[in-house]
Write an enzyme that holds these catalytic residues in place. Structure first.
Site, short mmCIF file in Angstrom:
data_model
loop_
_atom_site.label_atom_id
_atom_site.label_comp_id
_atom_site.label_asym_id
_atom_site.label_seq_id
_atom_site.Cartn_x
_atom_site.Cartn_y
_atom_site.Cartn_z
CE LYS A 163 -4.17 -2.09 1.31
NZ LYS A 163 -3.89 -3.50 1.65
C1 LIG Z 1 -4.32 -4.67 0.99
C2 LIG Z 1 -3.83 -5.83 1.03
C3 LIG Z 1 -3.95 -6.80 0.23
C4 LIG Z 1 -5.28 -6.91 -0.87
O1 LIG Z 1 -5.09 -5.73 -1.99
P1 LIG Z 1 -6.47 -5.31 -2.53
O2 LIG Z 1 -6.01 -4.22 -3.23
O3 LIG Z 1 -7.38 -4.82 -1.44
O4 LIG Z 1 -7.08 -6.72 -3.44
C5 LIG Z 1 -3.16 -7.89 0.00
N1 LIG Z 1 -2.11 -8.14 0.89
C6 LIG Z 1 -1.72 -7.07 1.89
C7 LIG Z 1 -0.72 -7.36 2.66
C8 LIG Z 1 -2.48 -5.91 1.82
O5 LIG Z 1 -2.12 -5.03 2.80
#
Ligand SMILES: *Cc1c(COP(=O)(O)O)cnc(C)c1O
Length: 477
Positions: free
Chosen positions: A117
């Protein structure tokens, strides 16, 4: 480039208008009017750009196709400030590591909060600060988090002019490491509110505060949630960087497997593919919360209630409803906004599900758009973490393990498969210990953060008290 709503609202908006917004006025999601299409010569140029000038310049070449209301020099400067070796640990920003025959891991988790993120949120911090200064405005970001998103937002917005963050988290329910990551921030513009309740209580408070339109307007409340278009756009770039690193020629294809929850990460892959990046398959990997796997297997999209949403050992994928999914369905239906509106605003709202199994467009998800899917469970996760550790002496986090498990089921000879590494194992140490008996290493600067002083306000699950707190902070200036 102008942006439209997936539900057909007639207004078209510029990038900088939708940057600070969530949903379109009709409840739809914003998408560009068309996807810029890259030819072979463009791909060759992007490959050279990445090799010769690096990730930030690659990002500039891609983002400027979508952003024409920020001067090019400003956009380039923003991107150069965002994607640095200091913030992301390596000059390559998203290095590719070979795992085993045909299978690669793309590292997206070397940013400040050890999850992918950061890739988008760090840019959002720069873009928000820039746009707010340009308008002479300020913004109070209000959010609820169970872990990754909140910390990524705080590390992106800390110290940014014109921005405050009020982040609600369930008191005592995040891992000690996650709590330390957020609560140890001492920046005066970051406000951690630990709510005596569960994550849903936090989210309900955010909804209640946002529903008070007068309060929302007076205190300029905004969000940074996963439907934000700029976040998606930032993520498109690393699909290009993955392809460039895994291939030598511009006509070579790669496939991606993406650990998925809200369909945000893999939606960026869909956009890259629509732009002409030679992607074979986009494999959606879910955990036990398999809303998306069910759709790609059967054509039925069935939202779960909170009672049917499992708490798993890949918690960042524990979702009951994939908030970015509407963007893909809009494209799948040939960009028919009225049909999209009927599905999401009517069928889903009324019945909690819709069924495209007999729709002529459904087979196109696989045949035209390249989607495939798979599912992984706690037992698979543990076995995969253990196996990768024993065979390759490499530790992977539980979400990435879901990806590797599903990727191994979708390998095609001659097509490199890239699994997106969505977090570092240090963030989910308990599951790593369960799988391997071994504590994962932590980046040196995070050793001992649990003992740092904490800056957090504990509060009952009461929207009125949260509002009073926000008003008090804003009044103090
Ligand atoms: C947010 C997240 C996901 C999922 O990503 P999306 O964009 O919501 O599909 C997967 N793994 C981790 C570690 C995350 O923080």
């Amino acid at each position: 480039m102008l942006y439209l709503s997936t539900r057909g609202h007639p207004e078209r908006r510029r990038f900088s208008d939708i940057l600070l917004e969530g949903l379109a006025p009709d409840g739809g999601l914003y998408l560009p009017e068309r996807y810029p299409r890259l030819e072979a010569a463009d791909l060759a140029r992007l490959r050279r750009t990445y090799h010769e000038q690096g990730y930030a310049e690659l990002a500039f070449e891609i983002l400027r196709l979508y952003i024409d209301d920020i001067p090019a020099d400003d956009l380039r400067a923003l991107l150069r400030r965002t994607y640095t070796a200091e913030v992301f640990g390596t000059g390559e920003i998203v290095p590719l590591r070979h795992l085993e025959n045909g299978l690669w891991l793309e590292a997206l988790s070397n940013g400040p909060t050890l999850a992918f993120k950061d890739m988008a949120m760090q840019l959002l911090g720069q873009l928000f600060e820039y746009e707010l200064a340009r308008r002479g405005e300020t913004l109070n970001i209000l959010g609820a988090t169970s872990g990754d998103t909140g910390s990524a937002a705080e590390y992106a917005m800390r110290g940014k002019r014109g921005i405050r963050v009020f982040m609600l988290s369930p008191y005592g329910r995040m891992s000690p490491f996650q709590q330390a990551q957020m609560y140890s921030l001492q920046d005066p513009n970051i406000h951690n509110l630990a709510i005596e309740g569960v994550f849903d209580d936090c989210q309900d408070i955010v909804k209640a505060v946002s529903a008070d339109l007068e309060f929302k307007r007076r205190h300029r409340i905004g969000t940074v949630n996963s439907i934000n278009w700029a976040r998606l756009l930032a993520q498109v770039v690393y699909y290009f960087a993955g392809w460039i690193q895994a291939t030598g020629r511009d006509d070579e294809r790669v496939s991606f497997t993406v650990p998925s929850g809200n369909f945000g990460n893999v939606c960026a892959g869909h956009i890259a593919r629509m732009m002409g990046l030679p992607i074979g398959r986009l494999v959606v990997a879910t955990n036990e919360n398999d809303v998306l796997d069910e759709f790609f297997r059967t054509g039925v999209y069935r939202v779960r209630g909170s009672a049917d949403t499992y708490e798993t050992s890949s918690p960042s994928m524990d979702i009951s409803k994939a908030s970015n999914f509407e963007r893909f369905v809009f494209d799948l239906l040939g960009r028919d906004a009225e049909a999209t509106r009927r599905l999401f605003a009517e069928e889903l709202a009324r019945h909690g599900r819709f069924d495209l199994s007999a729709h002529p467009a459904f087979p196109r998800a696989r045949e035209v758009f390249g989607f495939a899917s798979g599912r992984s469970t706690h037992a698979h996760r543990l076995a995969t973490i253990r196996d990768v550790w024993q065979r390759h002496a490499m530790l992977i986090d539980p979400h990435t393990a879901d990806g590797v498990k599903v990727a191994r089921e979708h390998l095609q000879p001659g097509v490199p498969m890239i699994v997106l590494e969505t977090a570092l194992p240090a963030k989910f140490a308990a599951t790593i210990v369960e799988a391997t008996g071994r504590e994962p290493d932590r980046p040196a600067h995070l050793v001992g953060i649990e003992s740092l002083p904490k800056r957090v306000r504990v509060m009952p699950a009461d929207a009125a008290q949260v509002k009073a707190y926000i008003a008090e902070v804003c009044a103090a200036g």
